[in-house]
Design a protein around this motif. Sequence first.
Motif, PDB file in Angstrom:
ATOM      1  N   ILE A 116      -6.740  -8.115   7.947  1.00  0.00           N
ATOM      2  CA  ILE A 116      -6.970  -7.196   7.082  1.00  0.00           C
ATOM      3  C   ILE A 116      -5.666  -6.905   6.285  1.00  0.00           C
ATOM      4  O   ILE A 116      -4.517  -6.885   7.049  1.00  0.00           O
ATOM      5  CB  ILE A 116      -7.396  -5.729   7.722  1.00  0.00           C
ATOM      6  N   SER A 117      -5.617  -6.920   5.010  1.00  0.00           N
ATOM      7  CA  SER A 117      -4.487  -7.000   4.243  1.00  0.00           C
ATOM      8  C   SER A 117      -4.548  -5.762   3.266  1.00  0.00           C
ATOM      9  O   SER A 117      -5.484  -5.617   2.438  1.00  0.00           O
ATOM     10  CB  SER A 117      -4.418  -8.387   3.502  1.00  0.00           C
ATOM     11  N   PHE A 118      -3.664  -4.853   3.503  1.00  0.00           N
ATOM     12  CA  PHE A 118      -3.361  -3.865   2.468  1.00  0.00           C
ATOM     13  C   PHE A 118      -4.531  -2.835   2.488  1.00  0.00           C
ATOM     14  O   PHE A 118      -5.051  -2.277   1.590  1.00  0.00           O
ATOM     15  CB  PHE A 118      -2.903  -4.241   1.186  1.00  0.00           C
ATOM     16  N   GLY A 119      -5.011  -2.723   3.664  1.00  0.00           N
ATOM     17  CA  GLY A 119      -6.550  -2.030   3.785  1.00  0.00           C
ATOM     18  C   GLY A 119      -6.466  -0.964   4.955  1.00  0.00           C
ATOM     19  O   GLY A 119      -7.303  -0.089   4.981  1.00  0.00           O
ATOM     20  N   ILE A 120      -5.616  -1.313   6.069  1.00  0.00           N
ATOM     21  CA  ILE A 120      -5.938  -0.424   7.169  1.00  0.00           C
ATOM     22  C   ILE A 120      -5.161   0.962   6.946  1.00  0.00           C
ATOM     23  O   ILE A 120      -5.739   1.805   7.399  1.00  0.00           O
ATOM     24  CB  ILE A 120      -5.462  -0.933   8.435  1.00  0.00           C
ATOM     25  N   ARG A 121      -4.371   1.009   6.150  1.00  0.00           N
ATOM     26  CA  ARG A 121      -3.735   2.366   5.734  1.00  0.00           C
ATOM     27  C   ARG A 121      -4.740   3.257   4.983  1.00  0.00           C
ATOM     28  O   ARG A 121      -4.645   4.482   5.005  1.00  0.00           O
ATOM     29  CB  ARG A 121      -2.792   2.050   5.075  1.00  0.00           C
ATOM     30  N   ASN A 122      -5.919   2.755   4.395  1.00  0.00           N
ATOM     31  CA  ASN A 122      -7.016   3.504   3.798  1.00  0.00           C
ATOM     32  C   ASN A 122      -8.145   3.954   4.747  1.00  0.00           C
ATOM     33  O   ASN A 122      -8.830   4.782   4.509  1.00  0.00           O
ATOM     34  CB  ASN A 122      -7.544   2.590   2.686  1.00  0.00           C
ATOM     35  N   VAL A 123      -7.927   3.389   6.191  1.00  0.00           N
ATOM     36  CA  VAL A 123      -9.053   3.699   7.008  1.00  0.00           C
ATOM     37  C   VAL A 123      -8.903   5.063   7.544  1.00  0.00           C
ATOM     38  O   VAL A 123      -7.609   5.604   7.841  1.00  0.00           O
ATOM     39  CB  VAL A 123      -9.153   2.618   7.932  1.00  0.00           C
ATOM     40  N   THR A 124     -10.017   5.829   7.657  1.00  0.00           N
ATOM     41  CA  THR A 124      -9.882   7.299   8.216  1.00  0.00           C
ATOM     42  C   THR A 124      -8.957   7.422   9.734  1.00  0.00           C
ATOM     43  O   THR A 124      -8.332   8.206   9.990  1.00  0.00           O
ATOM     44  CB  THR A 124     -11.266   7.759   8.237  1.00  0.00           C
ATOM     45  N   ARG A 125      -9.343   6.396  10.250  1.00  0.00           N
ATOM     46  CA  ARG A 125      -9.143   6.398  11.726  1.00  0.00           C
ATOM     47  C   ARG A 125      -8.461   5.081  12.023  1.00  0.00           C
ATOM     48  O   ARG A 125      -9.395   4.304  12.727  1.00  0.00           O
ATOM     49  CB  ARG A 125      -9.750   6.857  12.947  1.00  0.00           C
ATOM     50  N   LEU A 180      -1.653  -7.566   7.505  1.00  0.00           N
ATOM     51  CA  LEU A 180      -0.734  -7.250   6.353  1.00  0.00           C
ATOM     52  C   LEU A 180      -0.810  -5.968   5.954  1.00  0.00           C
ATOM     53  O   LEU A 180      -1.668  -5.538   5.149  1.00  0.00           O
ATOM     54  CB  LEU A 180      -0.995  -8.625   5.378  1.00  0.00           C
ATOM     55  N   GLU A 181       0.404  -5.347   5.849  1.00  0.00           N
ATOM     56  CA  GLU A 181       0.432  -3.951   5.332  1.00  0.00           C
ATOM     57  C   GLU A 181       1.739  -3.580   4.685  1.00  0.00           C
ATOM     58  O   GLU A 181       2.674  -4.006   5.306  1.00  0.00           O
ATOM     59  CB  GLU A 181      -0.096  -3.087   6.312  1.00  0.00           C
ATOM     60  N   PHE A 182       1.812  -2.894   3.794  1.00  0.00           N
ATOM     61  CA  PHE A 182       3.046  -2.171   3.313  1.00  0.00           C
ATOM     62  C   PHE A 182       3.819  -1.321   4.563  1.00  0.00           C
ATOM     63  O   PHE A 182       3.041  -0.883   5.243  1.00  0.00           O
ATOM     64  CB  PHE A 182       2.794  -0.966   2.131  1.00  0.00           C
ATOM     65  N   SER A 183       5.090  -1.297   4.542  1.00  0.00           N
ATOM     66  CA  SER A 183       5.723  -0.570   5.738  1.00  0.00           C
ATOM     67  C   SER A 183       7.026   0.082   5.285  1.00  0.00           C
ATOM     68  O   SER A 183       7.020   0.255   4.031  1.00  0.00           O
ATOM     69  CB  SER A 183       5.916  -1.848   6.757  1.00  0.00           C
ATOM     70  N   GLN A 184       7.825   0.131   6.075  1.00  0.00           N
ATOM     71  CA  GLN A 184       9.059   0.919   5.962  1.00  0.00           C
ATOM     72  C   GLN A 184      10.322  -0.018   5.930  1.00  0.00           C
ATOM     73  O   GLN A 184      10.447  -0.807   6.940  1.00  0.00           O
ATOM     74  CB  GLN A 184       9.223   2.039   6.836  1.00  0.00           C
ATOM     75  N   ILE A 185      11.245   0.270   4.991  1.00  0.00           N
ATOM     76  CA  ILE A 185      12.312  -0.569   4.948  1.00  0.00           C
ATOM     77  C   ILE A 185      13.466   0.015   5.870  1.00  0.00           C
ATOM     78  O   ILE A 185      13.657   1.092   5.819  1.00  0.00           O
ATOM     79  CB  ILE A 185      13.070  -0.795   3.495  1.00  0.00           C
ATOM     80  N   ILE A 231       9.423  -4.083   3.014  1.00  0.00           N
ATOM     81  CA  ILE A 231       8.473  -3.627   1.988  1.00  0.00           C
ATOM     82  C   ILE A 231       7.096  -3.802   2.694  1.00  0.00           C
ATOM     83  O   ILE A 231       6.199  -2.891   2.472  1.00  0.00           O
ATOM     84  CB  ILE A 231       8.758  -4.308   0.617  1.00  0.00           C
ATOM     85  N   ALA A 232       6.918  -4.721   3.102  1.00  0.00           N
ATOM     86  CA  ALA A 232       5.529  -5.270   3.754  1.00  0.00           C
ATOM     87  C   ALA A 232       6.058  -5.854   5.377  1.00  0.00           C
ATOM     88  O   ALA A 232       6.888  -6.209   5.339  1.00  0.00           O
ATOM     89  CB  ALA A 232       4.642  -5.947   3.182  1.00  0.00           C
ATOM     90  N   ALA A 233       4.913  -5.616   6.036  1.00  0.00           N
ATOM     91  CA  ALA A 233       5.076  -6.454   7.468  1.00  0.00           C
ATOM     92  C   ALA A 233       3.814  -6.960   7.883  1.00  0.00           C
ATOM     93  O   ALA A 233       2.351  -6.563   7.391  1.00  0.00           O
ATOM     94  CB  ALA A 233       5.417  -5.252   8.266  1.00  0.00           C
ATOM     95  N   LEU A 234       3.947  -8.010   8.588  1.00  0.00           N
ATOM     96  CA  LEU A 234       2.917  -8.716   9.267  1.00  0.00           C
ATOM     97  C   LEU A 234       2.840  -8.552  10.717  1.00  0.00           C
ATOM     98  O   LEU A 234       3.818  -8.430  11.457  1.00  0.00           O
ATOM     99  CB  LEU A 234       2.969 -10.205   9.222  1.00  0.00           C
ATOM    100  N   HIS A 235       1.609  -8.066  11.251  1.00  0.00           N
ATOM    101  CA  HIS A 235       1.505  -7.630  12.744  1.00  0.00           C
ATOM    102  C   HIS A 235       0.477  -8.667  13.298  1.00  0.00           C
ATOM    103  O   HIS A 235      -0.548  -8.792  12.644  1.00  0.00           O
ATOM    104  CB  HIS A 235       0.966  -6.330  12.859  1.00  0.00           C
ATOM    105  N   SER A 236       0.555  -9.259  14.383  1.00  0.00           N
ATOM    106  CA  SER A 236      -0.124 -10.209  14.981  1.00  0.00           C
ATOM    107  C   SER A 236      -0.626  -9.626  16.493  1.00  0.00           C
ATOM    108  O   SER A 236       0.436  -9.039  16.911  1.00  0.00           O
ATOM    109  CB  SER A 236       0.448 -11.491  15.058  1.00  0.00           C
ATOM    110  N   GLY A 237      -1.640  -9.922  16.948  1.00  0.00           N
ATOM    111  CA  GLY A 237      -1.832  -9.733  18.265  1.00  0.00           C
ATOM    112  C   GLY A 237      -3.316 -10.541  18.746  1.00  0.00           C
ATOM    113  O   GLY A 237      -3.815 -11.170  17.900  1.00  0.00           O
TER     114      GLY A 237
END
Length: 247
Positions: free
Chosen positions: A135-144, A165-170, A238-244
Motif C-alpha cells: 500500500i503506497s501513499f494510501g494508508i493515511r487515507n484509511v478511516t481506521r 510506503l507512506e509520507f512520514s516525519q523528518i 519525507i517518506a518511509a518504507l515499513h516492512s513486516g
Amino acid sequence: MSEKTTHFGFQTVPESEKAGRVQGIFGSVASKYDVMNDAMSLGIHRVWKDAMMDWLAPRPSQRLLDVAGGTGDVSFRFLARAGDAEAVVCDLTEPMLVEGRKRAEAEQMANQLSWVVGDAMALPFPDNSFDVYTISFGIRNVTRPQDALAEAFRVLRPGGRLMVLEFSQIPNDLMQKAYDLYSFNIIPRLGEAIAGDRDSYQYLVESIRRFPDQGTFLQMIKDAGFENASYRNLSLGIAALHSGWKI
C-alpha cells in the motif's frame, strides 16, 4: 451513543463520512493524479517506488495485492521485476482504476493484472490468498489504519510480506519546518494550477501531518501480528518504507 470521529486532514468528522470524502477527493483528481505526483515530488516518488521494489525483491509466481493501488504504478513495477507473477490492484475509488487501465503498461500486462474496487478495511478476498501486500501513499487515507493492517495480515499467506510506503516525519525540526513551508504553500497551488483543485491537495498535505511517525506506525504493524518488522527512511524521512512478515 455519539458516533466515533476521525480526522479528515485537520478537520474532525464522523467515521462514517471519511471514506466518502476520500472517494470524492481521488475521484476529483484521478485524471491528473500521475501528473500531480510528479509535480509535487519533483519526480522523486518514482525513486521511492523503485526503492520499495529493491527491498521487496519480487520473484516469479508471487501474487501481489496492491491496496489503494490507484493507477497501477506499484503493480507495474512489481510485474516488470517478478516476470511470471500476478498483481491485483485494489482501490476504493473506481475512477482511479479507470485511469490505470488506460495506461500502456496495463495493456501490455493485461493477462497478469486484475482491477478490483474494494475497501482496505474489508477486503473482498479470502484468507491466505496473497504472497505480498503493498500500500503506497494510501494508508493515511484509511478511516481506521489498524483495521487495514489486520486485513493485510488476514489475506497474506504464511510467509507473506507487508510493505507500506507512506509520507512520514523528518527527524530534524528545522528541516521539517522547511518542508512544511513548501508543502502548505506550494502543493495546494500546484493542485489548483494542474488539477484545478486546491482543496483536495490541501487535504493531502494535512493528512500527511496527521499520520503517525515512523516508530508509532512500526508498533501498529507489530500489533497487527507482523514479525521481523522494520522501516527505512527515504529522502531524510519525507517518506518511509515499513516492512513486516506474516510468520
